[in-house]
Enzyme design. Structure first.
Site, PDB file in Angstrom:
ATOM      1  N   SER A  73     -47.965 -30.168  40.775  1.00  0.00           N
ATOM      2  CA  SER A  73     -47.517 -30.655  42.081  1.00  0.00           C
ATOM      3  C   SER A  73     -46.127 -30.178  42.462  1.00  0.00           C
ATOM      4  CB  SER A  73     -47.551 -32.183  42.105  1.00  0.00           C
ATOM      5  OG  SER A  73     -48.869 -32.645  41.915  1.00  0.00           O
ATOM      6  N   GLU A 127       0.786  -1.232   0.000  1.00  0.00           N
ATOM      7  CA  GLU A 127       0.000   0.000   0.000  1.00  0.00           C
ATOM      8  C   GLU A 127       0.821   1.286   0.000  1.00  0.00           C
ATOM      9  OE1 GLU A 127      -3.505   0.139  -0.121  1.00  0.00           O
ATOM     10  OE2 GLU A 127      -3.091  -1.940  -0.701  1.00  0.00           O
TER      11      GLU A 127
END
Length: 783
Positions: A477, A87
């Protein structure tokens, strides 16, 4: 001639002055209002929030930009060399602007008549992404880039500029910065990359989508070769390293970003909690580190247990029929479309796929199924579970004897490939169907409240509704132990006798007559308090509730952390009020913790991007009931496992206590159980609240899931008993009369009592009345 030269000189001066003044004016206009570069010193880009399990493993991430900040010192030197070579080769020499690069780009752009090449340095690329947001490629913008780049080079070191660049750059698939890209593409950090990996990564800078190594590996390789050449030219690597890098086989993770989803329901709960407290921006952009309580090994075990349990239940329910039916030859086009679809599938052992029933042979008890160009045999042994769906008939009451009872030619069904036959086109199959039942499981540490595992449903990808937290289902229950504990604190003892006889009471706003009944639809007469809980007798519990009073029972339940609305009638005794699994599991912590209620903990710590601790949670327990009451209840719930409805949990062969729960019409099945270290709750049912099959109680449908999970997570762990506190005595009693065991006792047991409430009399000879028995049985508790 002299006049011509004079005129030419004057003209040149005028033109020059015009050009200079115009350039100066443009320079002034273009350079005005430049962004303040000081903002770069406080570089705080959006970064990933990470969620950790109890051992530090990452279980999930939240982000809008997938970025993990990393200092340059932690990056592989090959990364820096690769990006610089590709780059900005003169990065370490120029002062923000590469004049030679600009001239080269200018000449090319003039020849093309448009801007084709930027000639930007790394510093200029920073100005593009962080300071100048306008993406338009104009000369004005290039001038502003240049000015800002010069300023940046004066204010920042080269290493600081690289830090900004390598953490900001976009590298495809939503990845920002080299650290996040390295982890996703290569499965390791940026500091571990070698030369070919670094070159491949740097090659993505120009066109990350076009050159994606996941979607277009050939293009990525071409860019990698270019970067390697640049590295060699810039003498970052030798000729030998260049050749080795070209030959290297770079392994790229083909699935891209695979955020962990081993605990999806748990992770979604964390997301909701943090977003509600801190807001979406901080959660998704703030780079938080969220430390949680979940244990991944236990979580996997929980998910396996839920999958296994719901599959087994679904098969006990029977075969619901084919996916659809193709009438051949009348629907030949549909049939051919289906065959074309199936031809694209890879058929390996274990694969589940659609297939079309071609022939059902009742004599051989097998079915011929076509899958694309392949044929498979579905023997009766591969579909024995597939009795016709009938919720009124228990699975053990009928068996499939002929495949023709449920299958017919043209049926499109799901099959699993069990084995490939000798002929490659012939397969051995088993019948499958998508399970419909849902289930949830939640496990917490008894002493800390740390949630170690949570499963909110069978498949998170199909339903994100968390049935462990968001659902409110009747516990049946499983709510009874709270009523029994309340009764102990109202003067009842495990030896109290209650009449199990028919009972009618007005209920609801309109005072409709309500006649509760036991699951077996039988009545058992004089029944011990402990027996009523062990065998989950409904009449006994309702009469206990009437005796202690509804307001008292509700207030008592609040001490157990129950926050949901509770019915203000006697049906509450049978668990008629909807509760969440988390709520009920937490309530059982009172029994496991010597009467102390523990607060559930999902998150132990939240740390921001700068290391500041935003919150930190420690275990928190509060007194709910006495430790004596809690231990007596634990002793009773141990008996539920050893002698009653929770008998399946005995397979653990270690001290555990628990209670089953089953609602009317078998719509909900529960099992809540605990050891001295872990409390686990399991729920099973249908989202649409339809009944499960006959016999699918908490014992059959939910307890096996609980047992599968607890058996795995407790395997190899020390066997720890429940410790009896002071103020509790253990007495050997007659299991029928509740008095101290005597020579006449046929069935005895050891039972815990709060000191001073244990029986004082011995069980009499059969036929002799117990003192005060008539009054106790008929006056106090019958109606």
């Amino acid at each position: 001639m002299k006049k011509i030269v004079t005129i030419t000189g004057i003209g040149f001066i005028i033109v020059s002055l015009f050009l200079v003044s115009t350039g100066a004016a443009l320079w002034y206009l273009w350079s005005s209002n430049l962004p303040y570069i000081g903002t770069l010193k406080n570089y705080n880009p959006p970064i990933i929030t990470q969620v950790f399990a109890d051992d530090g493993q990452v279980i999930g991430q939240f982000r809008e930009e997938r970025r993990i900040l990393a200092p340059v010192s932690d990056m592989s030197p090959y990364i820096i060399e690769a990006f610089v070579a590709a780059e900005d080769a003169r990065f370490f020499k120029h002062q923000g602007i590469d004049v030679l690069g600009i001239i080269r780009a200018l000449i090319k752009n003039l020849k093309a008549g448009r801007i084709e090449q930027g000639g930007s340095t790394i510093t200029q690329q920073i100005t593009k992404s962080l300071l100048l947001k306008n993406p338009e490629r104009t000369y004005r913008r290039k001038v502003r880039e240049a000015l800002l780049s010069l300023q940046i080079e004066k204010e920042f070191t080269k290493e600081e500029i690289l830090y900004l660049y390598l953490n900001q750059i976009y590298l495809g698939h939503g990845l920002y910065g080299v650290e996040a890209a390295s982890r996703v593409y290569f499965g390791k950090g940026a500091g571990e990359l070698d030369i070919p990996e670094a070159a491949l990564l740097a090659g993505l800078a120009q066109a990350p989508s076009r050159d994606s190594p996941i979607k277009h590996l050939d293009r990525a390789k071409a860019r990698q070769r270019y970067v390697l050449k640049r590295m060699k030219i810039e003498v970052f690597i030798s000729e030998e390293e260049f050749e080795d890098a070209l030959r290297a086989d770079v392994s790229v993770q083909q699935k891209g970003d695979q955020s962990p989803h081993e605990a999806p329901y748990f992770l979604e709960h964390i997301r909701r909690t943090v977003e509600m407290k801190y807001g979406r921006p901080l959660l998704y952009n703030g780079g938080l580190k969220i430390y949680t309580t979940v244990n991944l090994a236990m979580q996997r075990t929980a998910q396996d247990a839920v999958q296994k349990g719901t599959l087994e239940l679904d098969r006990r329910e029977g075969f619901r029929g084919p996916l659809f039916r193709v009438f051949i030859p009348y629907q030949e086009n549909i049939y051919q479309q289906l065959m074309d679809e199936l031809r694209t599938q890879t058929l390996e052992e274990g694969t589940v796929t659609k297939g079309v029933v071609i022939r059902v042979d009742s004599a051989k008890k097998e079915t011929l199924v076509k899958i694309g160009d392949h044929y498979g045999v579905l023997p009766l042994s591969g579909m024995e579970w597939a009795r016709a769906f009938d919720p009124e008939t228990a699975y053990y009451e009928t068996k499939l004897k002929d495949p023709g009872e449920v299958l017919t030619p043209g049926d499109v069904i799901l099959v699993r490939i069990v084995k490939k036959g000798n002929d490659a086109s012939r397969l051995i199959l088993s019948l499958e169907q998508e399970p419909r039942p849902q289930a949830a499981l939640l496990c917490m540490e008894a002493k800390t409240g740390y949630i170690k595992a949570m499963v909110g449903g069978v498949d998170f990808t199909k339903s994100q509704f968390n049935r462990a937290i968001q659902a409110r289902r009747q516990p049946g229950s499983a709510f009874k132990p709270i009523i029994y504990a309340a009764a102990l604190d109202k003067g009842f003892t495990p030896s109290s006798i209650i009449m199990d006889t028919p009972y009618i009471s007005p209920i609801g706003e309109q005072d409709k007559l309500w006649k509760p009944k036991n699951y077996t639809e039988k009545f058992f007469g004089p029944t011990l308090f402990r027996t009523g809980l062990i065998h989950s007798r409904n009449i006994i519990t309702v009469k206990i509730m009437e005796k202690i009073g509804i307001p008292y029972a509700i207030e008592y339940a609040r001490q157990f952390g129950i926050e949901s609305n509770l019915d203000k009638d006697l049906s509450l005794a049978l668990g008629s009020s909807g509760l969440s699994l988390l709520e009920l599991t937490r309530a059982y912590s009172v029994f496991a913790n010597e009467g102390r209620l523990v607060n559930p903990v999902f998150i132990t710590k939240v740390v921001d991007r700068n290391g500041m601790v935003l919150e930190e949670r420690q275990p928190s327990l509060s007194e709910a009931i006495s430790k004596e009451t809690a231990f007596v209840m634990t002793d009773l719930l141990k008996a539920v496992v050893e002698q009653g409805t929770g008998w399946r949990a005995k397979a653990l062969r270690r001290p555990v206590a628990g209670k089953t729960g089953t609602t009317n019409d078998l719509m909900d099945a529960w099992f809540l159980g605990y050891s001295p270290t872990l409390i686990t709750g399991a729920w099973v049912g249908y989202d649409e609240r339809s009944p499960m099959g006959k016999g699918e109680t908490g014992s059959r449908a939910a307890c096996p899931i609980w047992l599968s999970f607890m058996g795995e997570v407790l395997d190899g762990k020390p066997i720890i008993p429940f410790e009896s506190p002071e103020g509790v005595v253990i007495a050997k009693i007659d299991a029928k009369t509740g008095l101290l065991a005597s020579l006449y006792s046929e069935d005895t047991c050891f039972q815990a009592f709060m000191e001073g409430t244990e029986p004082q009399e011995y069980s009499p000879k059969p036929g002799l009345a117990r003192r005060g028995e008539f009054f106790q049985l008929d006056m106090d508790y019958s109606r």
